[in-house]
Design a protein around this motif. Structure first.
Motif, PDB file in Angstrom:
ATOM      1  N   SER A 103       0.739  -1.167  -0.118  1.00  0.00           N
ATOM      2  CA  SER A 103      -0.047  -0.031  -0.084  1.00  0.00           C
ATOM      3  C   SER A 103       0.826   1.278  -0.166  1.00  0.00           C
ATOM      4  O   SER A 103       2.076   1.278   0.669  1.00  0.00           O
ATOM      5  CB  SER A 103      -0.943  -0.001   1.047  1.00  0.00           C
ATOM      6  N   SER A 124       0.959   2.412  -9.299  1.00  0.00           N
ATOM      7  CA  SER A 124       0.700   1.184  -8.813  1.00  0.00           C
ATOM      8  C   SER A 124       0.982   0.057  -9.884  1.00  0.00           C
ATOM      9  O   SER A 124       0.838   0.360 -11.119  1.00  0.00           O
ATOM     10  CB  SER A 124      -0.921   1.297  -8.633  1.00  0.00           C
ATOM     11  N   THR A 127      -3.811  -4.256  -7.689  1.00  0.00           N
ATOM     12  CA  THR A 127      -4.618  -3.663  -6.770  1.00  0.00           C
ATOM     13  C   THR A 127      -5.653  -4.827  -5.958  1.00  0.00           C
ATOM     14  O   THR A 127      -5.488  -5.896  -6.457  1.00  0.00           O
ATOM     15  CB  THR A 127      -5.476  -2.491  -7.263  1.00  0.00           C
ATOM     16  N   ALA A 268      -8.211   0.889  -0.857  1.00  0.00           N
ATOM     17  CA  ALA A 268      -7.497  -0.054  -1.299  1.00  0.00           C
ATOM     18  C   ALA A 268      -6.198  -0.345  -1.196  1.00  0.00           C
ATOM     19  O   ALA A 268      -5.371   0.564  -1.191  1.00  0.00           O
ATOM     20  CB  ALA A 268      -7.937  -0.490  -2.752  1.00  0.00           C
ATOM     21  N   ASP A 270      -2.371  -0.867  -3.046  1.00  0.00           N
ATOM     22  CA  ASP A 270      -2.262  -0.417  -4.531  1.00  0.00           C
ATOM     23  C   ASP A 270      -1.091  -0.893  -4.761  1.00  0.00           C
ATOM     24  O   ASP A 270      -0.677  -0.613  -6.036  1.00  0.00           O
ATOM     25  CB  ASP A 270      -2.566   1.063  -4.794  1.00  0.00           C
ATOM     26  N   ALA A 336      -8.325   3.188  -4.779  1.00  0.00           N
ATOM     27  CA  ALA A 336      -7.044   3.047  -4.379  1.00  0.00           C
ATOM     28  C   ALA A 336      -6.264   4.472  -3.961  1.00  0.00           C
ATOM     29  O   ALA A 336      -6.618   5.365  -4.328  1.00  0.00           O
ATOM     30  CB  ALA A 336      -6.322   2.640  -5.565  1.00  0.00           C
TER      31      ALA A 336
END
Length: 568
Positions: A103, A124, A127, A268, A270, A336
């Motif tokens: 994350s 990212s 995810t 979320a 990511d 995200a």
């Protein structure tokens, strides 16, 4: 024989043509969250197999599994700081060229604690939405899954109702990004609901009862059968990633987990591709080459699907079986963190994360603390940003709210100081250090006695030393022992010890087996930050300055959290 010779010659020619033409190598070391290691390694192998090179040198990519908290602790230690609830790194962790944590909230926290930490790229490469994992029988009976859409406020009400049978669990949010995401979502729901501190504290304490340091430990607490007793005794809900639920159910457990996509969506995971700032140009180019494979290759997206993960855009590769109720890829991508890696996410930034973790740490890490308030005359000064309240009023109100977070396992005492408050002494005890459960009313009442003395000066140095010795005298090994002192000025007592003498005595009296942390909180712009920092450092703690006294709540929480450092 002629046929064999032709075939052999053709094979040797093929091998010659297929060998990379590069010489030497560019080593690239990647540390990634365990669940994404296999897809990244497959992509790296595919990139190397194509003969890709960096200025004529072959790529040599190593992908290692590393828990995000371990790398985060090592980076913080390198920058002479530490993350709330994480503490110092072990010293044995070797930093990679590229870090792929689960994350971007890790990057946000590190940037807040260490402004010199500036990773490159941080886009990212996968995810996984953060969901509320519940055993399916409980999800059906308690919240009407899968037919009913759930809000965080609904879940909060179900958790905190007097007849609730739900048993929530959490992976320590200071150590785990999914736990942090769930904590932030519940905190926002609490603010949107009752909006009072008591409700928020109650939620945190409920979660803390079944906290784990590792996801594997928390998952092991889910019920092992659908027998009513097992369901009642096991963990009934926890914030985990979609990938966690998929991986758990793939083991064919006796009771499968439902993934509840609660609204508004929690932040979320990511998986940012963070190139470390120390990475040289050649390795940086190698990282860029691999990043291209991770963002453009259908094979990589399919490998992610095999690992229970989605692409950065929320869409999944072939063979991905989304849990019941999964939202659209667009909705998942929108939940995200910002793609810049470390920006705000869902209205949350590093400050909001720090505030949530400070509250969590204050509640879950009981300590033994002496709170010392400055009652010199300058504390009568008004604070324009606080509706004209005095500095003293703002300080006492913030302290009252902060103390309200603490549970009965804490030990607390209260002093005040100015100059000559008790004969020649600059300090006076209002409440001795004692167990909170036995003197909560007395402690609350003592805040009403924290009143500035007109004309009183600031007897800082003598007070710091005396409070340090007081805490050290009654040291308790099972708690973090600390002094938290508020002041809006500098030492003004001409009869006190000097700063050099104070610093030397703090160093001389320090005992590694009986550590005491000195936390100094400066209020307003009249404090000498260098003075506070030098004294706090000698006392094994830290200094915080609230330039705007109206924001002292946040500073106080940071101070309480900082005294509870653990080894990462």
């Amino acid at each position: 024989m002629a046929v064999v010779a032709v075939i052999s010659g053709s094979y040797l020619g093929y091998r010659q043509l297929s060998q990379p033409s590069c010489t030497g190598s560019v080593p690239l070391v990647i540390a990634a969250a365990p669940e994404i290691v296999a897809p990244i390694k497959a992509a790296a192998d595919a990139t190397v197999a194509t003969g890709a090179d960096i200025d004529g040198k072959c790529l040599d990519v190593t992908v290692n599994a590393a828990e995000p908290v371990e790398i985060a602790a090592a980076i913080a230690t390198k920058h002479a700081t530490q993350l709330t609830g994480v503490g110092q790194g072990s010293g044995a962790t070797v930093l990679p060229d590229v870090w792929v944590p689960d994350s971007s909230t890790w990057l946000q926290r590190l940037k807040q604690a260490a402004p010199g930490f500036t990773p490159l790229n941080a886009q990212s490469v996968a995810t996984s939405p953060v969901v509320v994992a519940m055993p399916e029988p409980i999800a059906k009976s308690a919240v009407g899954w899968p037919d009913k859409k759930l809000q965080w406020t609904d879940l909060l009400a179900a958790m905190t109702s007097s007849d609730s049978a739900l048993k929530p669990g959490i992976v320590d949010p200071a150590l785990d990004a999914s736990g942090l995401s769930g904590l932030l979502a519940l905190g926002q729901a609490s603010a949107a609901g009752n909006g009072n501190d008591a409700a928020r504290v109650g939620v945190l304490r409920t979660l803390a009862l079944n906290r784990s340091n590792l996801r594997a430990d928390l998952v092991a607490k889910f019920p092992k059968s659908d027998d009513p007793a097992a369901l009642a005794n096991g963990v009934g809900l926890a914030a985990l990633s979609e990938e966690d639920v998929i991986a758990y159910n793939a083991t064919k457990p006796p009771v499968s987990l439902a993934a509840l996509y609660v609204e508004p969506a929690a932040v979320a995971l990511d998986y940012p591709f963070a190139v470390m700032p120390e990475t040289d140009a050649a390795r940086g180019n190698a990282a860029d080459l691999l990043f291209g494979e991770l963002t453009q290759s259908p094979a990589y997206r399919d490998a992610l699907a095999g690992a229970g993960l989605r692409g950065a855009d929320g869409a999944a590769g072939g063979g991905f079986a989304a849990p019941t109720g999964a939202p659209s890829p667009e909705a998942i991508a929108a939940s995200a963190p910002a793609s810049s890696g470390g920006g705000a996410a869902n209205g949350l930034d590093a400050t909001a994360i720090g505030r949530a973790l400070a509250s969590w740490t204050a509640i879950t890490s009981p300590g033994r603390m002496l709170v010392v308030f400055d009652v010199s005359g300058s504390m009568l000064g008004t604070v324009p940003t606080a509706g004209g309240k005095t500095r003293n009023q703002v300080m006492v109100e913030a302290a009252g709210r902060g103390l309200g977070l603490l549970d009965n396992e804490w030990w607390l005492g209260v002093w005040v100081f100015s100059t000559e408050l008790a004969g020649q002494r600059d300090y006076r005890e209002l409440v001795p250090i004692g167990q909170l459960t036995k003197q909560k009313d007395e402690l609350q009442a003592s805040l009403g006695d924290v009143r500035p003395v007109e004309g009183g000066a600031t007897g800082l140095y003598d007070t710091v030393l005396a409070s340090y010795l007081e805490v050290q005298k009654g040291y308790q090994a099972d708690k973090v022992n600390s002094v938290v002192l508020f002041t809006d000025g500098q030492n003004e007592d001409p009869n006190s010890i000097s700063r050099e003498n104070l610093i030397q005595q703090l160093k001389d009296k320090a005992d590694a087996k009986r550590p005491v942390r000195v936390i100094l909180i400066g209020i307003g712009n009249e404090v000498n930050k260098e003075e506070l920092e030098s004294v706090a450092e000698a006392g094994g703690g830290g200094a915080y300055v609230a330039q705007d006294p109206a924001k002292i709540d946040e500073i106080f929480l940071q101070a309480i959290a900082s005294r509870a450092a653990t080894v990462g």
